[in-house]
Design an enzyme around this catalytic site. Sequence first.
Site, PDB file in Angstrom:
ATOM      1  CG  ASN A 113     -49.914 -99.445 -49.925  1.00  0.00           C
ATOM      2  OD1 ASN A 113     -48.894 -99.975 -50.373  1.00  0.00           O
ATOM      3  ND2 ASN A 113     -49.905 -98.240 -49.363  1.00  0.00           N
ATOM      4  CG  PHE A 117     -41.511 -99.429 -54.349  1.00  0.00           C
ATOM      5  CD1 PHE A 117     -42.442 -98.576 -53.769  1.00  0.00           C
ATOM      6  CD2 PHE A 117     -40.190 -99.353 -53.901  1.00  0.00           C
ATOM      7  CE1 PHE A 117     -42.071 -97.681 -52.758  1.00  0.00           C
ATOM      8  CE2 PHE A 117     -39.807 -98.469 -52.904  1.00  0.00           C
ATOM      9  CZ  PHE A 117     -40.744 -97.645 -52.330  1.00  0.00           C
ATOM     10  CB  SER A 178     -42.326 -97.208 -49.167  1.00  0.00           C
ATOM     11  OG  SER A 178     -42.838 -96.159 -49.942  1.00  0.00           O
ATOM     12  CG  ASN A 180     -45.820-101.814 -47.993  1.00  0.00           C
ATOM     13  OD1 ASN A 180     -46.113-102.370 -46.937  1.00  0.00           O
ATOM     14  ND2 ASN A 180     -46.534-100.824 -48.499  1.00  0.00           N
ATOM     15  CB  THR A 181     -39.175-101.638 -50.033  1.00  0.00           C
ATOM     16  OG1 THR A 181     -40.093-101.517 -51.112  1.00  0.00           O
ATOM     17  CG2 THR A 181     -37.827-102.096 -50.564  1.00  0.00           C
ATOM     18  CE  LYS A 220     -44.646 -89.878 -49.589  1.00  0.00           C
ATOM     19  NZ  LYS A 220     -45.557 -90.258 -50.662  1.00  0.00           N
ATOM     20  CG  ASN A 249     -44.561 -93.135 -47.651  1.00  0.00           C
ATOM     21  OD1 ASN A 249     -45.601 -93.733 -47.922  1.00  0.00           O
ATOM     22  ND2 ASN A 249     -43.511 -93.158 -48.437  1.00  0.00           N
ATOM     23  CE1 TYR A 320     -54.221 -94.054 -54.042  1.00  0.00           C
ATOM     24  CE2 TYR A 320     -51.853 -94.000 -54.194  1.00  0.00           C
ATOM     25  CZ  TYR A 320     -53.051 -94.632 -54.441  1.00  0.00           C
ATOM     26  OH  TYR A 320     -53.072 -95.834 -55.098  1.00  0.00           O
ATOM     27  CB  THR A 321     -56.436 -92.225 -49.025  1.00  0.00           C
ATOM     28  OG1 THR A 321     -55.183 -92.927 -49.023  1.00  0.00           O
ATOM     29  CG2 THR A 321     -57.521 -93.159 -48.519  1.00  0.00           C
TER      30      THR A 321
HETATM   31  C1  LIG Z   1     -52.134 -97.693 -52.579  1.00  0.00           C
HETATM   32  C2  LIG Z   1     -51.065 -96.713 -52.208  1.00  0.00           C
HETATM   33  C3  LIG Z   1     -49.823 -96.786 -52.844  1.00  0.00           C
HETATM   34  C4  LIG Z   1     -48.821 -95.888 -52.500  1.00  0.00           C
HETATM   35  N1  LIG Z   1     -47.624 -95.966 -53.131  1.00  0.00           N
HETATM   36  C5  LIG Z   1     -46.657 -95.067 -52.848  1.00  0.00           C
HETATM   37  C6  LIG Z   1     -45.423 -95.089 -53.536  1.00  0.00           C
HETATM   38  O1  LIG Z   1     -45.202 -95.892 -54.441  1.00  0.00           O
HETATM   39  N2  LIG Z   1     -44.491 -94.173 -53.181  1.00  0.00           N
HETATM   40  C7  LIG Z   1     -44.692 -93.244 -52.200  1.00  0.00           C
HETATM   41  O2  LIG Z   1     -43.810 -92.424 -51.934  1.00  0.00           O
HETATM   42  N3  LIG Z   1     -45.873 -93.181 -51.555  1.00  0.00           N
HETATM   43  C8  LIG Z   1     -46.843 -94.067 -51.853  1.00  0.00           C
HETATM   44  N4  LIG Z   1     -48.030 -94.002 -51.187  1.00  0.00           N
HETATM   45  C9  LIG Z   1     -48.208 -93.005 -50.111  1.00  0.00           C
HETATM   46  C10 LIG Z   1     -48.901 -91.736 -50.603  1.00  0.00           C
HETATM   47  O3  LIG Z   1     -48.129 -91.068 -51.545  1.00  0.00           O
HETATM   48  C11 LIG Z   1     -49.157 -90.789 -49.390  1.00  0.00           C
HETATM   49  O4  LIG Z   1     -47.928 -90.386 -48.855  1.00  0.00           O
HETATM   50  C12 LIG Z   1     -49.983 -91.441 -48.302  1.00  0.00           C
HETATM   51  O5  LIG Z   1     -50.947 -92.312 -48.829  1.00  0.00           O
HETATM   52  C13 LIG Z   1     -50.706 -90.421 -47.442  1.00  0.00           C
HETATM   53  O6  LIG Z   1     -51.601 -89.643 -48.206  1.00  0.00           O
HETATM   54  P1  LIG Z   1     -53.183 -89.951 -48.294  1.00  0.00           P
HETATM   55  O7  LIG Z   1     -53.667 -90.137 -46.895  1.00  0.00           O
HETATM   56  O8  LIG Z   1     -53.755 -88.757 -48.991  1.00  0.00           O
HETATM   57  O9  LIG Z   1     -53.319 -91.186 -49.093  1.00  0.00           O
HETATM   58  C14 LIG Z   1     -49.061 -94.893 -51.511  1.00  0.00           C
HETATM   59  C15 LIG Z   1     -50.311 -94.820 -50.909  1.00  0.00           C
HETATM   60  C16 LIG Z   1     -51.313 -95.700 -51.246  1.00  0.00           C
HETATM   61  C17 LIG Z   1     -52.654 -95.574 -50.573  1.00  0.00           C
END
Ligand SMILES: Cc1cc2nc3c(=O)[nH]c(=O)nc-3n(C[C@H](O)[C@H](O)[C@H](O)COP(=O)(O)O)c2cc1C
Length: 340
Positions: A113, A117, A178, A180-181, A220, A249, A320-321
């Site tokens: 992704n 934000f 993150s 992406n910022t 985080k 993250n 999440y994923t």
């Molecule tokens: C589409 C997407 C958006 C995410 N947005 C955020 C976010 O806004 N803030 C954040 O701290 N982590 C964000 N994450 C990271 C997740 O919270 C997590 O740390 C990361 O995806 C690893 O976990 P997973 O493998 O179970 O997805 C995002 C992940 C995904 C896939």
Amino acid sequence: MYRYLRPLLFSLDPEAAHSLTINLLRIAGITPGLRKIIQDAFKVPDKPLHAFGLRFKNPVGLAAGYDKDGIGWRGLALLGFGHIEIGTVTPKPQSGNPRPRMFRLIDEEALINQLGFPGRGSRYVEKKISSSHSREIILGVNLGKNAATPLNLATQDYQFLIQRFYGLADYLVINISSPNTEGLRRLQVRQELAGLLESLVNICQKQEKEKKKKTPILIKISPDLSQNEMRDGLDIIIEHGIEGIIAANTTISREVISSEYSNCSGGLSGKPLAYRNTEMIREIANYTKGKLPIIGVGGIMGSADARAKLEAGASLVQVYTGLVYRGPGLVKSILQELPD
Ligand SMILES: Cc1cc2nc3c(=O)[nH]c(=O)nc-3n(C[C@H](O)[C@H](O)[C@H](O)COP(=O)(O)O)c2cc1C
């Protein structure tokens, strides 16, 4: 059931599928008849624990990014989560990076992704969680700076957000990881982190007095930190009395994937992240001698993955994923197989 729903969702653009899902969860969460059906279908065993001074009904939570604006948490809570982390929330609304900005790596059970934000901003989220109903679930709020805020003023964004959510959220997360910022992850570097935490701790102390309540603060971090960077960061985090850490993250590394997306920028999540993030948890637990509570996240697709993170030293885990690939029954299946 998700076997039939998944192809339908995967026929949509990933962000459109997500938006549909979160809206269905929003409706489910506020429709009494539906609530009951879902609650019964996803009923999970109680596995209570305490961390950062809070009582969680079980160790499995929803990671940040899924419910960015706090619209679906009542529905999500029905799936059995012990906690839900809303956000990342920024002070003002913002649209995020240009689309398309979310990609499925299906064979690798991963996502990339580049969202940056997007969200409706802190005032909107405040309203979404400040209802007088009892919540029956731990709600964390994950905080980030607006893209338009220069990095040297990032502290002001975090201070503003802490003032807004202190005492309202059950815990707060300072997201400095993150990818992406632009520049955000530089706040993890020794000097910057020390300066940031110094001023945030001050604000928290004032808030605690004013609101007569303590809200735990977590940081985080990124899985892309070197061992030295991570240890430097941990020293500073402990020095400032931060209550816990979320590891970790998404990664910008593409070492462990071989798909057509290996040149795609952004944060990689899902299965390829599992090993690295678990090792990071182990390193944190060893270095801090287990004194800093850890939320373990990254690539949890089932019970064995959750267990690996808990055994490495995490107190709690988040997904999440895994939810995208394995469906809403994931929480229940993890909890049923975790030992008491
Ligand atoms: C589409 C997407 C958006 C995410 N947005 C955020 C976010 O806004 N803030 C954040 O701290 N982590 C964000 N994450 C990271 C997740 O919270 C997590 O740390 C990361 O995806 C690893 O976990 P997973 O493998 O179970 O997805 C995002 C992940 C995904 C896939």
